[in-house]
Design a protein around this motif. Structure first.
Motif, PDB file in Angstrom:
ATOM      1  N   THR A  18     -19.546  34.058  85.886  1.00 32.46           N
ATOM      2  CA  THR A  18     -18.988  33.845  84.564  1.00 32.46           C
ATOM      3  C   THR A  18     -18.072  34.692  84.067  1.00 32.46           C
ATOM      4  O   THR A  18     -17.634  34.818  82.983  1.00 32.46           O
TER       5      THR A  18
ATOM      6  N   GLU B  28     -11.131  32.623  83.263  1.00 36.45           N
ATOM      7  CA  GLU B  28     -11.290  31.003  82.853  1.00 36.45           C
ATOM      8  C   GLU B  28     -10.707  29.874  83.971  1.00 36.45           C
ATOM      9  O   GLU B  28     -11.375  29.164  84.129  1.00 36.45           O
TER      10      GLU B  28
ATOM     11  N   ARG C 299     -12.872  29.639  86.850  1.00 36.43           N
ATOM     12  CA  ARG C 299     -13.938  29.148  86.653  1.00 36.43           C
ATOM     13  C   ARG C 299     -14.032  27.683  86.567  1.00 36.43           C
ATOM     14  O   ARG C 299     -15.054  27.044  86.924  1.00 36.43           O
ATOM     15  N   ARG C 300     -12.960  27.051  85.930  1.00 38.94           N
ATOM     16  CA  ARG C 300     -12.746  25.806  85.792  1.00 38.94           C
ATOM     17  C   ARG C 300     -12.804  25.057  87.222  1.00 38.94           C
ATOM     18  O   ARG C 300     -12.738  23.885  87.105  1.00 38.94           O
TER      19      ARG C 300
ATOM     20  N   ARG D 192     -29.835  28.134  84.369  1.00 41.43           N
ATOM     21  CA  ARG D 192     -29.085  26.925  83.662  1.00 41.43           C
ATOM     22  C   ARG D 192     -28.469  27.687  82.453  1.00 41.43           C
ATOM     23  O   ARG D 192     -27.405  27.395  82.090  1.00 41.43           O
TER      24      ARG D 192
ATOM     25  N   TYR E 190     -25.454  29.931  83.081  1.00 38.28           N
ATOM     26  CA  TYR E 190     -24.282  29.096  83.168  1.00 38.28           C
ATOM     27  C   TYR E 190     -23.599  28.291  82.140  1.00 38.28           C
ATOM     28  O   TYR E 190     -22.566  28.093  82.084  1.00 38.28           O
ATOM     29  N   ALA E 191     -24.597  28.126  80.899  1.00 39.32           N
ATOM     30  CA  ALA E 191     -24.204  27.511  79.819  1.00 39.32           C
ATOM     31  C   ALA E 191     -22.845  27.929  78.935  1.00 39.32           C
ATOM     32  O   ALA E 191     -22.737  29.248  78.817  1.00 39.32           O
ATOM     33  N   GLY E 192     -22.008  27.017  78.610  1.00 42.58           N
ATOM     34  CA  GLY E 192     -20.895  27.457  78.115  1.00 42.58           C
ATOM     35  C   GLY E 192     -19.634  28.229  78.986  1.00 42.58           C
ATOM     36  O   GLY E 192     -18.708  28.507  78.475  1.00 42.58           O
ATOM     37  N   SER E 193     -19.952  28.148  80.440  1.00 39.85           N
ATOM     38  CA  SER E 193     -19.161  28.933  81.213  1.00 39.85           C
ATOM     39  C   SER E 193     -17.954  28.026  81.629  1.00 39.85           C
ATOM     40  O   SER E 193     -16.864  28.744  82.378  1.00 39.85           O
ATOM     41  N   GLU E 194     -17.980  26.761  81.514  1.00 36.67           N
ATOM     42  CA  GLU E 194     -16.936  25.733  82.020  1.00 36.67           C
ATOM     43  C   GLU E 194     -16.931  25.524  83.462  1.00 36.67           C
ATOM     44  O   GLU E 194     -16.136  24.974  84.104  1.00 36.67           O
TER      45      GLU E 194
ATOM     46  N   ASP F 145     -18.781  23.928  86.790  1.00 37.74           N
ATOM     47  CA  ASP F 145     -19.293  22.750  87.323  1.00 37.74           C
ATOM     48  C   ASP F 145     -20.513  23.131  88.231  1.00 37.74           C
ATOM     49  O   ASP F 145     -20.220  23.565  89.355  1.00 37.74           O
TER      50      ASP F 145
END
Length: 378
Positions: free
Chosen positions: A213, A217, A220-221, A238, A241-245, A247
């Protein structure tokens, strides 16, 4: 190699853990396919061996691992001595052409009994440093096979009789060697596989999400992460990782590791013998984080061996921080050549035909002994 002694009985001695039993099982299957009768001597944990290997007779030998305290050590000694006499009686009755030891304390009584009776002995070491049992038993061995190049000392009498055969891996993993490796394409997906052993690794569940994270960005995507977690760490990972873009797929156990390994551009993992065997057989670059409490620190030895060969990057757990990992991953993704070179080096260490190589050595040992016996009786 075509066996010159197709009906020679071969005895295998192994501790009951998977790390010792799996290569013993693979060798048993190969020897049986060449016409050799095979028997295995193990402890109660390895009793399912006969069913798994097929056509192999199993003998439970009394033994135990070293227990703490004076009473524990005495009980261990009693068990090992009892196992020695069990093995000696069995070998006197059956007289195998060779005994192959795979490490673990349960292998000690059979190998010692074989050595004392003049039966040829070969040892197989799965790690990059000889384990305690194999160090103790090396005096009776005339051949040493290793899963990866040793970074520790080899007994002098075995220095010219040590062969890197590899550790046998599942067929689905061995077949990945034919699929090659391609570094991530510019702006394409980046497949990251995180394996922490059968129970996951708690440090991975905290450090890896934190590290990923922190990446920019756009990077990360592109990430597609498959990460093994302990059940009790799943919710925290979990949430991290939330909101990190990113997968990400989290699981306590992946049933399709060969497929995920085939897709992986980079693996983050422990460095146990089985894990090292799989990533080298597949030819995949890895960041290796040795489990610091492993017996004899063998995981550090394994990671060191790969690092020295350019097949991966060792990160000792004390230095395995989110900042350090983020910097490492960013640098590797930015320069795909490093990943490709490591994949090539890893494949160079892999041995998809490890079981056949082991069987070849066993047959060489029995043939050498047969020749010496004929010369002595001439």
């Amino acid at each position: 190699m075509t066996s010159a002694l197709p009906r020679s009985l071969i005895a295998l001695a192994a501790g009951g853990t998977g790390g010792h039993m799996f290569p013993a099982e693979a060798l048993a299957r190969e020897l049986v396919s060449r016409g050799h009768p095979v028997m295995v001597l193990t402890d109660r944990r390895g009793e399912i061996f006969a069913d798994a290997a097929g056509g192999v007779e199993a003998h439970r030998i009394r033994s135990s691992t070293l227990k703490p305290g004076l009473v524990g050590k005495l009980r261990t000694a009693v068990d090992l001595v009892a196992g020695y006499f069990q093995s000696a009686r069995l070998f006197k009755a059956r007289r195998p052409a060779a005994v192959v030891g795979f490490g673990g304390y349960p292998s000690a009584p059979p190998v010692a009994a074989a050595g004392r009776q003049g039966i040829p002995v070969m040892l197989h070491e799965q790690n990059a440093i000889l384990g305690r049992a194999n160090r103790l038993l090396a005096r009776w061995a005339s051949h040493l096979a290793t899963g990866i190049p040793l970074v520790g000392d080899v007994p002098a009498h075995l220095s010219s009789r040590t062969t890197v055969t590899g550790n046998p891996v599942r067929t689905a993993i061995a077949d990945l060697a034919d699929r090659g490796y391609a570094a991530p394409m510019a702006n394409g997906p980046i497949h990251l596989l995180v394996l922490g052993g059968s129970q996951g690794a708690r440090v991975f569940s905290s450090v890896i999400p934190d590290a990923l994270t922190r990446l920019a960005e756009p990077l990360r995507r592109r990430l597609q992460v498959s990460q093994q977690c302990r059940p009790e760490d799943m919710d925290a990972a979990r949430a991290a990782y939330a909101g990190s873009e990113i997968d990400v797929e989290l699981s306590t156990f992946f049933t399709d590791v060969p497929d995920r390994l085939a897709r992986a551009h980079l693996v983050v993992c422990r460095s146990g013998a089985s894990t090292v065997a799989e990533i080298t057989a597949a030819g995949r670059p890895a960041i290796l984080v040795p489990y610091p409490h492993a017996m004899d620190d063998h995981q550090t030895a394994n990671a060191t061996a790969l690092d020295r060969q350019g097949a991966g990057w060792m990160m000792p757990q004390p230095t395995f921080t989110a900042d350090a990992l983020a910097i490492r991953i960013d640098a590797l993704i930015s320069d795909g050549d490093d990943l490709t070179r490591a994949a090539t080096a890893a494949r160079g260490l892999g041995r998809r035909d490890a079981a056949a190589r082991l069987a070849d050595l066993v047959e060489t040992l029995t043939q050498e002994t047969a020749v010496l016996g004929r010369e002595a009786s001439a």
